[in-house]
Design an enzyme around this catalytic site. Structure first.
Site, PDB file in Angstrom:
ATOM      1  CB  CYS A  82      -0.902   0.203   1.536  1.00  0.00           C
ATOM      2  SG  CYS A  82      -0.221   0.065   2.487  1.00  0.00           S
ATOM      3  CB  CYS A 133       4.588   0.323   1.846  1.00  0.00           C
ATOM      4  SG  CYS A 133       3.318  -1.545   2.740  1.00  0.00           S
ATOM      5  CG  ASP A 145      12.580  29.318 -31.999  1.00  0.00           C
ATOM      6  OD1 ASP A 145      13.273  30.213 -32.124  1.00  0.00           O
ATOM      7  OD2 ASP A 145      12.854  28.590 -32.600  1.00  0.00           O
TER       8      ASP A 145
END
Length: 757
Positions: free
Chosen positions: A26, A29, A454
């Site tokens: 989970c 953890c 650009d």
């Protein structure tokens, strides 16, 4: 890589490693492992539950073995990724693919789920439907439920015990405590209470109400919750594999072997033995082994696997080609320019994997909540038991409500909300030729309101291209457009000037072979001249003799529109005017419309003169133009726009764009541009198509929206469900089913990103 903690000041060189973490069940953890690693001196770690990987930066003096030892002491496993393996034959590759398709971990989970579901189903049905209850049905329920709770729930109990030894609690703690409590209560009621009597019956309700005290059993809760959560974990694991499939497919795109030219002969070798400078042969239908330059032949290249672009691209001698693309036409000989980890495919894979391993700001918040959520829930469960017992003096109701709180509270969906959406979103982006460098990029796309474009190489092709040819009848003879092109192309073919190359290439494309030129000479400031077909031909921006009015007007109009115009004269008499320009990409105007549709204000930025810039801007639909900007001043332009309160995205492709890309709030680098620009950008657009910039921003925003939707569901679900459970309005088994399917919902919602187009 961003971590949940502030990065410590590290002096001296640092190293980076990616560890595979095992045993996490989970988000709590992952938060624990990350916290322990970050407590090491000079170490910065980010642990991703969905990918089961930890990206760790560590200083000199710390060894990888120390990092692994820290993870092991925390109660999990860790290992370095294996080194690159030697090339494998086709049979071995097929065997490994079959083994991967039958993932042992997934197979074990599927087996545990199948057995548990088959055993739990009768227990749940007998408990829910009084008509199915017969004498001693409760003992059959115990016989069926015991293996489910003990063996089926073993992963949860083992993880809870491991965490307990380290003084921690995770979602597995809630599941283990809740199911064991329900099972333990049932054992007590059966052996020491009245629930074991042959005639015992009880009904089923969605709330905590049930028959009184010692006659109450909760075997269906214990078995049903284990089965439901195993189902959720299995669907979650399978979905995570599907979510990461795009990256795996990307890594497998490359060719396995290649025909290299050795002393005039073709020798077949594994791709990993290819070196820069080697020349290799690519036949029709074959994949290009690596990035390179065509030195012989011409063909069409299908780059759809890397760029998402379905139209093949024509290539010939001198053109660059990318590894893993497919030769759709004739035979090519390619000289390798990049091999191994330097190829575009390898860099794409690294960018995608880095993004999937990272964390967005919203995920870091979720991790912090998960780390403290479980202990809080345990306290809430104890408080719920005490409150019910004090208010009703009903131990059964108090126990049931407490178990429901433990089970409904598991915030598994919270831990999956961000990583699964990132996995799918970045993977889908890679398929479309959009590389998202990190999860924090997603948050930047939401705020952007101005996009600076650009000009050269981004809005335009970056190459001078032949445009129009003007001829005159004032010379006293019939002059055709092809006559002017033939003479101009022949002379300019001998020059290396960009304008000359554009005219020569355009002439050859339009009329075919060009006649030879003799006595070629370049005159600085005036142009070039030479003898063609017995005549003296001059080509230049300045013409010494009189210029007919029609040609003079055409030349002035072209120059006012931003074109470069040259006069073509034969034996001193002007025959025509040829114009060249940096051609606007066919897709640029549509790209600008798409950017505007996203609520962005486009700005054209260029070092060209105002006249040329305005001409290009008008053609593509940009109103705001900033021209005649030196390369080093592009950063100042971005900062000035930011100072005006704008959130700026910058799209560029050149070395001179790199600093501006890095300065902008969001940098989008054209993948056809320079390495410096690509490294500086937050998003890389593999195709040189400006429309992909709009797609990239849409995908990023969609991914962020999915993450936020997942988190709203996960947070909202727990916030809404906890009070219901504490109030006794949820049966623990129903709570377990709802909790399991909340995770499935989050993963399924994330998988919708696979359909993005």
């Amino acid at each position: 890589m961003t971590s949940t903690t502030t990065e410590p000041a590290i002096s001296g060189p640092v190293h980076e490693v990616e560890l595979t973490i095992g045993g996490m069940t989970c988000a709590s953890c992952a938060a624990r492992v990350e916290k322990k690693l970050n407590r090491m001196d000079g170490v910065t770690a980010s642990v991703n539950y969905a990918t089961e990987k930890a990206k760790v930066t560590y200083p000199v003096g710390v060894e990888v073995a120390d990092l692994i030892a820290t993870v092991v002491k925390t109660g999990y496993t860790a290992e370095e990724p294996p080194p690159p393996a030697p090339p494998k034959d086709e049979a071995t590759q097929e065997q490994e693919q079959a083994a991967e398709d039958d993932d042992p971990e997934l197979a074990s989970l599927r087996r545990r789920l199948t057995v548990s579901a088959l055993l739990a189903a009768p227990v749940v049905l007998m408990s829910m439907i009084p008509a199915l209850q017969f004498d001693n049905w409760q003992w059959l329920s115990l016989t069926l439920a015991a293996p489910v709770v003990v063996w089926g729930g073993l992963p949860f109990h083992r993880a809870a015990f491991t965490n307990l030894r380290h003084g921690a609690a995770t979602m597995d703690t809630l599941v283990s405590v809740g199911t064991l409590a329900a099972f333990g209560w049932s054992l007590w009621a059966l052996f020491w209470g009245h629930a074991g009597m042959p005639g015992m019956r009880h009904g089923f309700t969605f709330t905590v109400a049930r028959t009184a005290g010692p006659s109450t059993i909760y075997l269906e809760v214990a078995a049903g919750v284990v089965a439901f959560i195993l189902l959720g974990r299995y669907l979650e694991a399978r979905s995570k594999r599907r979510a990461g499939a795009a990256l795996k497919a990307l890594l497998k795109l490359g060719a396995k072997d290649v025909s290299v030219l050795r002393e005039g002969r073709e020798v077949r070798i594994p791709v990993d033995r290819l070196a820069v400078g080697d020349r290799f042969v690519v036949r029709p239908g074959e994949k290009l082994a690596t990035d390179g330059t065509v030195v012989e032949g011409s063909s069409a290249i299908d780059a759809s696997m890397l760029t998402g672009e379905s139209v093949p691209v024509d290539v010939t001698v001198g053109d660059s080609v990318t590894g893993a693309t497919v030769n759709a036409g004739g035979r090519l000989v390619v000289e390798a320019t990049r091999v191994g980890a330097d190829t575009q495919l390898a860099r794409m894979a690294r960018l995608v994997e880095d993004a999937q391993n990272g964390k967005a700001e919203v995920q870091r918040l979720a991790d912090r909540i998960s780390a403290v959520f479980v202990p809080v829930v345990l306290l809430v469960a104890v408080a719920t038991f005490g409150a019910w017992l004090g208010a009703t003096d009903d131990t059964t109701a108090a126990f049931t409500a407490a178990v429901a709180v433990l089970i409904i509270a598991c915030p598994c969906a919270l831990g999956l909300a961000t990583p699964t959406a990132l996995l799918v979103g970045t993977g889908r982006g890679a398929q479309l030729g959009i590389l998202i460098k990190g999860p924090e990029v997603l948050e930047s796309t939401r705020r952007v309101d101005t996009v600076v474009l650009d000009k050269t190489g981004t809005v335009t092709t970056g190459r001078m291209t032949l445009q129009k040819v003007y001829v005159t009848e004032e010379s006293g003879e019939d002059v055709l457009e092809e006559d002017v092109l033939r003479l101009a192309g022949a002379v300019e073919h001998a020059s290396e000037h960009p304008v000359a190359r554009a005219i020569a290439a355009g002439a050859a494309e339009r009329i075919g072979a060009l006649p030879p030129v003799e006595h070629f000479e370049s005159v600085p400031g005036k142009g070039v001249h030479g003898h063609v077909e017995g005549h003296d031909v001059q080509v230049g921006r300045i013409h010494d003799g009189p210029l007919p009015e029609a040609l003079k007007a055409a030349k002035e109009a072209a120059e006012n529109a931003g074109y470069t115009a040259v006069v073509v004269a034969r034996d001193g008499v002007a025959l025509g005017v040829v114009t060249v320009a940096d051609a606007i990409k066919e897709t640029s105007a549509e790209a600008v419309r798409r950017l505007r549709a996203l609520g962005l204000t486009p700005v054209l930025l260029t070092g060209d003169n105002e006249r040329v810039a305005r001409s290009v801007a008008t053609a593509v639909g940009v109103d705001e133009v900033i021209a005649e900007v030196l390369p080093q001043d592009k950063v100042d332009v971005v900062r000035r726009l930011q100072a005006e309160g704008r959130t700026v995205a910058m799209v560029g492709d050149g070395v001179n764009d790199a600093a501006a890309l890095a300065t902008a709030d969001l940098g989008l680098a054209m993948g056809t541009g320079t390495d410096a620009a690509i490294e500086a950008g937050d998003l890389t657009l593999v195709r040189g198509d400006l429309r992909v910039a709009a797609d990239a921003i849409r995908l990023s925003r969609r991914t962020l929206t999915t993450i936020r939707g997942n988190l709203v569901w996960a947070f909202g679900y727990n916030v809404a469900a906890l009070p219901l459970a504490a109030a006794g309005l949820l049966n623990p088994m129903i709570a377990g089913a709802a909790m399991a399917f909340s995770s499935v919902f989050v993963v399924t919602n994330s998988l919708r990103l696979r359909a993005f187009s």
